[in-house]
Structure formats: C-alpha cells, structure tokens
Scaffold this motif. Structure first.
Motif, short mmCIF file in Angstrom:
data_model
loop_
_atom_site.label_atom_id
_atom_site.label_comp_id
_atom_site.label_asym_id
_atom_site.label_seq_id
_atom_site.Cartn_x
_atom_site.Cartn_y
_atom_site.Cartn_z
N LYS A 45 10.57 -58.12 -6.41
CA LYS A 45 9.99 -57.82 -7.73
C LYS A 45 11.03 -58.02 -8.84
CE LYS A 45 8.84 -53.61 -6.56
NZ LYS A 45 9.40 -53.67 -5.17
N THR A 46 12.22 -57.45 -8.65
CA THR A 46 13.27 -57.60 -9.67
C THR A 46 13.69 -59.06 -9.79
OG1 THR A 46 14.10 -55.34 -9.37
CG2 THR A 46 15.63 -56.96 -10.27
N THR A 47 13.77 -59.75 -8.66
CA THR A 47 14.12 -61.18 -8.70
C THR A 47 13.10 -61.97 -9.48
OG1 THR A 47 15.28 -60.99 -6.57
CG2 THR A 47 14.62 -63.20 -7.27
N LEU A 48 11.83 -61.61 -9.36
CA LEU A 48 10.79 -62.30 -10.11
C LEU A 48 11.00 -62.13 -11.61
CD1 LEU A 48 8.19 -63.95 -10.09
CD2 LEU A 48 6.91 -61.82 -9.86
N LEU A 49 11.34 -60.91 -12.04
CA LEU A 49 11.64 -60.69 -13.46
C LEU A 49 12.84 -61.54 -13.89
CD1 LEU A 49 11.22 -56.84 -14.08
CD2 LEU A 49 9.51 -58.67 -14.27
N LYS A 50 13.86 -61.59 -13.05
CA LYS A 50 15.06 -62.36 -13.40
C LYS A 50 14.76 -63.86 -13.44
CE LYS A 50 18.52 -59.02 -11.84
NZ LYS A 50 19.64 -58.74 -10.91
N ALA A 51 13.83 -64.31 -12.62
CA ALA A 51 13.43 -65.71 -12.68
C ALA A 51 12.74 -66.02 -14.00
CB ALA A 51 12.50 -66.04 -11.50
N ILE A 52 11.94 -65.07 -14.49
CA ILE A 52 11.28 -65.25 -15.78
C ILE A 52 12.31 -65.27 -16.91
CG2 ILE A 52 9.67 -64.17 -17.43
CD1 ILE A 52 8.15 -63.08 -14.97
N LEU A 53 13.38 -64.51 -16.75
CA LEU A 53 14.46 -64.49 -17.74
C LEU A 53 15.40 -65.69 -17.60
CD1 LEU A 53 15.38 -60.71 -17.59
CD2 LEU A 53 14.69 -61.92 -19.66
N GLY A 54 15.30 -66.40 -16.51
CA GLY A 54 16.21 -67.51 -16.28
C GLY A 54 17.57 -67.08 -15.77
N LEU A 55 17.64 -65.90 -15.16
CA LEU A 55 18.91 -65.37 -14.66
C LEU A 55 19.17 -65.73 -13.21
CD1 LEU A 55 18.83 -61.81 -16.27
CD2 LEU A 55 19.93 -63.89 -17.14
N VAL A 56 18.19 -66.29 -12.52
CA VAL A 56 18.39 -66.81 -11.17
C VAL A 56 17.89 -68.25 -11.12
CG1 VAL A 56 18.22 -64.54 -10.05
CG2 VAL A 56 16.15 -65.92 -10.35
N ARG A 57 18.53 -69.04 -10.32
CA ARG A 57 18.19 -70.46 -10.22
C ARG A 57 17.23 -70.68 -9.04
NH1 ARG A 57 20.60 -74.91 -12.21
NH2 ARG A 57 22.43 -73.69 -12.82
N PRO A 58 16.06 -71.23 -9.29
CA PRO A 58 15.12 -71.45 -8.19
C PRO A 58 15.54 -72.62 -7.30
CG PRO A 58 14.20 -72.30 -10.24
CD PRO A 58 15.48 -71.59 -10.59
N GLN A 59 15.21 -72.51 -6.01
CA GLN A 59 15.43 -73.62 -5.11
C GLN A 59 14.33 -74.67 -5.27
OE1 GLN A 59 16.87 -70.62 -4.24
NE2 GLN A 59 18.67 -71.91 -4.44
#
Length: 252
Positions: A45-59
């Motif tokens: 869940k937290t990773t999903l929020l960070k993906a929306i923020l652009g704080l994690v790089r998707p594979q």
C-alpha cells in the motif's frame, strides 16, 4: 469536480530489494474520488503511494498523475507519510511546521513570504488548529500533531492528497471527527488514503481497493468476499459497509 482522470496506473510492477512488491497493478482514480486502500501489512500500500509520487522506480508499467509523469505532477500532490518523525523537544511552533510545506514553492533556502504565512494559517484553519499556531509542536497531543501534519500537506494547495495511515496517534474517541474533516477536504480535492481501519474506511470513503501485491478494485465501495480473501489470504465471511464492525470466519 469534472470526473477527469487524476491517477492512471497501467500494468505497474515494482521490485524492491529483489522482491516483487507490486505486480500487474491497474488503477484509475477520478477527480473528486476518496479512495481507501486496505490490505495486509507488507502488501504494497505504501509503495503504491510512493509510485504515485514518483519516489520508486517501476520495473514495468506506467503511472500518470493529472496526465503527466509523476515528477512533473508532484507540486500538485500533498503527502502525509505513515510516520512523521521529529524531536518532541525541538522548539518549533505548529505554524513553522506547516510552513515547511512551502519548501516546494520557495526552495530549501528561500525566504518565506507573507503569502506563505497566510497560506499556512489558512491550512491550520482548514484542520481547525489555527488557535494552536504559536504552540510548540511537542506540546500538542498525538491527534493535534497529526492535524498539523495534514495542514503541512495542505499548505502547498494540492489537488491530490495522499494519506498513509493518517489516524495513527489519534484517540479512537476523536477519530470520527478527524475522518469527517477529511470528508470535508474531499469536497475540494481528490484523496487516496491507506488505512487498516476497515470500519472507518467503509464509512467515510467513496471507493475501496484491496492491495496485496496486486490491486483488487471495481471502481466502487463494494468488494467481493473473493477479492478480500485473495488480498488477505484468509477466509472472510463479510465486510459490513457503513456499519462499524466486520465479521470474519475463524482462521489460523
């Protein structure tokens, strides 16, 4: 509110530390939505929020916010992380904490303007904490501090507000008032909120998604028992929407 797309996620996969945290995620969030994200600990869940923020790089996959790449849209997004760590003894006022949310507009070493102060006071007013503006943050209760952190997320005047377990630290007796405040804020902005409190989520949000590596979502407030069982990986008899309780079958 026009119902335009705010967040559009297609075929998203995220790998962190050699582990797939999110896989094949598709999600569409519209303007004016209040989306609750539920699911087990470590489900992403937290990773999903960070993906929306652009704080994690998707594979794999794509995330668009307001039709833009996440980095370009970040100034239109307010974020309250799961834990706001700070020194309780540090002599900083509630108003000064809120004004930190203007860094994105002024830069880290920019001077605050009278406009920044006015915006911070407006944000404190929005969370009904304006009378505590000059109090030291460490002297406030957990619930009051959480309102201050929401105000810090609001002071950038976001169109999208991301909240990760925002009711943490708030007494259960005062959580209803806090959630009602979020409902009022939702009249002006789109909200995505992570929560473990299923009864509160089912009462106050407009739509619900279950997250456990994948996202189970039907663009509504209803989730099937099959979705819940897949997400929580245990049998579920019923989730009672709008009623402050839930019924679960016994499981190990």
């Amino acid at each position: 509110m026009t119902g335009a797309s705010v967040v559009s996620i297609e075929d998203l996969s995220v790998n962190l530390g050699g582990r797939t945290v999110l896989d094949d995620v598709n999600l569409e969030v519209k303007e004016g939505d209040f989306l609750g994200l539920i699911g087990p600990n470590g489900g992403g869940k937290t990773t999903l929020l960070k993906a929306i923020l652009g704080l994690v790089r998707p594979q794999r996959g794509r995330v668009l916010v307001f039709g833009m790449k996440t980095e370009a849209a970040r100034k239109r997004v307010g974020y309250l992380p799961q834990k706001s760590l700070f020194d309780q003894k540090f002599p900083i006022s509630a108003l000064e904490v809120v004004m930190m949310g203007r860094y994105g507009k002024r830069g880290l070493f920019g001077r605050y303007s009278p406009e920044d102060r006015d915006s911070a006071l407006d944000a404190l007013s929005a969370v009904r904490m304006q009378e505590h503006a000059d109090r030291e943050i460490g002297a406030l209760s957990g619930g009051q501090q959480q309102r201050i952190f929401v105000a810090r997320a609001l002071v950038s005047e976001p169109d999208l507000l991301l909240l990760d377990e925002p009711a943490n630290g708030i007494d259960s007796s005062r959580q209803r008032v806090f959630y009602e405040l979020l409902s009022e804020l939702n009249e002006k902005m789109t909200i995505i909120m992570v929560s473990h409190d299923i009864s509160a989520v089912s009462t106050y949000v407009k739509k619900i998604a279950c997250v456990n590596k994948r996202v189970y979502y039907h663009n509504s407030k209803e989730l099937t028992a099959e979705d819940i069982e897949k997400a929580y990986e245990c049998p579920v008899e019923m989730i009672a929407h709008g009623v402050p309780h839930r019924v679960l079958r016994e499981h190990g």
